[in-house]
Design a protein around this motif. Structure first.
Motif, PDB file in Angstrom:
ATOM      1  N   ALA A  48       0.823  -1.205   0.000  1.00  0.00           N
ATOM      2  CA  ALA A  48       0.000   0.000   0.000  1.00  0.00           C
ATOM      3  C   ALA A  48       0.858   1.257   0.000  1.00  0.00           C
ATOM      4  N   GLY A  55     -11.222   5.924  -4.751  1.00  0.00           N
ATOM      5  CA  GLY A  55     -10.905   4.525  -4.493  1.00  0.00           C
ATOM      6  C   GLY A  55     -10.608   4.314  -3.025  1.00  0.00           C
ATOM      7  N   LEU A  59      -8.523   1.314  -0.361  1.00  0.00           N
ATOM      8  CA  LEU A  59      -7.753   0.092  -0.162  1.00  0.00           C
ATOM      9  C   LEU A  59      -8.254  -0.592   1.105  1.00  0.00           C
ATOM     10  N   LEU A  76      -9.048  -3.380  -3.854  1.00  0.00           N
ATOM     11  CA  LEU A  76      -9.060  -1.997  -4.317  1.00  0.00           C
ATOM     12  C   LEU A  76     -10.463  -1.705  -4.846  1.00  0.00           C
TER      13      LEU A  76
END
Length: 486
Positions: A135, A189, A191, A202
């Motif tokens: 990440a 988006g 994570l 994702l």
């Protein structure tokens, strides 16, 4: 005198090392910042990088500490008292000369054993830092490759807890042929990951999916077909099982010239030289065969051959053999002559392209060869530079008769910058083969050698840095000679 020199040496070394460490942090800010790295990892990186700063810090430390020490002694008229007591400058420098000589031997040991090991550690850490936390690989504003996923990703902004929320996401997904055939764009988006899972989700929101369609027919492929779809939510699973077990200090088999000691460099230099000669020889034979060139003995044997008679035997009878021996193409029909010329032109073009490509490859090979020679001799040059720069700084301090961190610091920095930049330019020219690598390794040190000898003589004879009277007398003598000649 030795105790004063050691005090100035150690204090200068610590201060300069701290300055260069801060410069290192700025140099590798892209590798360290924004990666969620622990302080222990950053500390290890800086610790491993410290030995590689020796080639910059140590010569400057010797130069500065010698100017400070001898400048302070001269400013306080301690040299005058020593000479009045019958102690010469060389005798007063004896203990420091012994220390600097031992320092030179120790510097060679560092350059031969410690610095190569540190270079290996730094290379491995820089290579593995991006794999430690997947990440953290995503950097704002640039495309970032995620190891093991065949994709790269770019985001405008990361925010929230552990930077899990993303804005303006662009993903390039590579195909089996390593081409970017799929592009995904999304406004936002997120994570989502778990410590117990090897999968990172994702989640993309409000975006488009573009995919270049591969057609079997070349005619259909020329139309460049693609598919486009809009989505409100798109979930992409990223397998990071191979990354979560990544060791930050995992060793690799990759070694460069900076990671080798004298024994390994000497061995590899011989191997590289032999291999380069084989490459050039094999390529020369290949090009000679492709060009249809004849050996010299065969060329000599063909000098007295009548080309007309030979052509009558070889060429068909319908072809007119009344042609100029200097241009064999006149014996052929126009259509065959055109084909022959086109084929010859294509052959020459292909050979030239091959030569250009091989030239680039050979230049790279010889650059690696030059780098090995350069690294070998720089280990010795670094050790000698500490001794030579001492004989530059010590008499210079005695001549200028100024202690403290004012003028001595300025002079030391100017001399070191001259020494350092000469070395940098010499390195670059040597790597590219403009001159021999040995010259590139020793040039800056050899330039300082006569300066050290000259300054030592002037300090021994109690002369200043520059005698204005002698300069004026020389100029006056020149004008006097011109007047007498007229």
């Amino acid at each position: 005198m030795l105790s004063s020199f050691l005090y100035n040496f150690l204090s200068s070394f610590v201060i300069l090392m701290v300055i260069f460490i801060f410069q290192t942090v700025w140099l590798f800010i892209d590798d360290l910042a924004g990666k969620d790295l622990d302080l222990a990892i950053i500390g290890k990186f800086l610790f491993y990088y410290m030995p590689t700063l020796i080639d910059k810090v140590l010569p400057l430390t010797v130069l500065l500490s010698s100017i400070l020490t001898f400048g302070t002694f001269a400013e306080n008229y301690e040299f005058a008292a020593m000479k009045a007591s019958g102690i010469s400058l060389q005798r007063g420098m004896r203990s420091i000369i012994v220390f600097v000589s031992i320092l030179g031997v120790g510097t060679f040991f560092l350059a031969n054993n410690v610095i190569p090991a540190a270079e290996q550690k730094i290379f491995n850490m820089r290579r593995n830092i991006a794999k430690l936390k997947p990440a953290a690989v995503i950097v704002e504003g640039v495309f970032s490759d995620i190891e093991g996923t065949a994709m790269n990703i770019k985001v405008a902004r990361k925010f929230g807890e552990e930077d899990r929320f993303l804005d303006d996401v662009i993903i390039h997904q590579k195909s089996t042929t390593n081409l970017n055939t799929t592009v995904i764009k999304a406004k936002t988006g997120e994570l989502i990951s778990s410590e117990d899972s090897d999968i990172i989700q994702l989640v993309l929101n409000d975006g488009y999916y573009y995919d270049e369609m591969q057609r079997k027919s070349s005619k259909d492929q020329k139309k460049k077909p693609f598919a486009r779809s809009k989505f409100e939510t798109y979930i992409k699973n990223i397998d990071v099982s191979s990354l979560n077990d990544q060791d930050i200090e995992q060793e690799s088999d990759i070694t460069t010239d900076k990671m080798k000691n004298v024994f390994r460099l000497s061995k590899d230099i011989d191997s590289l030289k032999t291999n380069n000669i084989k490459q050039v020889t094999a390529f020369s034979k290949n090009i000679t065969a492709r060009m249809g060139a004849f050996p010299l003995k065969m060329v000599d044997s063909l000098k007295n051959v009548d080309l007309k008679k030979a052509a009558k035997k070889i060429l068909p009878k319908k072809i007119d053999t009344s042609f100029n021996t200097n241009d064999i193409t006149t014996a052929l029909p126009i259509w065959q002559r055109s084909q022959l010329m086109t084929k010859a032109e294509n052959t020459v073009t292909n050979i030239l392209n091959t030569v250009r490509g091989k030239k680039t490859e050979l230049n790279k090979r010889y650059e690696i060869y030059n780098r090995h020679i350069l690294s070998l001799h720089k280990k010795f040059a670094l050790a000698f530079s500490c001794i030579i720069l001492f004989f530059v700084g010590a008499p210079l301090g005695a001549i200028i008769r100024k202690g403290g961190l004012g003028l001595p610091m300025v002079i030391a920095i100017i001399l070191f910058l001259a020494y350092y930049f000469i070395g940098v330019f010499a390195d670059n020219y040597a790597k590219k083969g403009a001159w021999h690598p040995i010259i590139g390794a020793w040039l800056s040190t050899l330039i300082m050698l006569p300066l050290g000898v000259s300054l030592t003589k002037r300090a021994t004879n109690d002369k200043g840095l520059m005698s204005i009277g002698n300069v004026i007398d020389s100029i006056t003598a020149v004008f006097k000679k011109k007047k007498e000649s007229n």
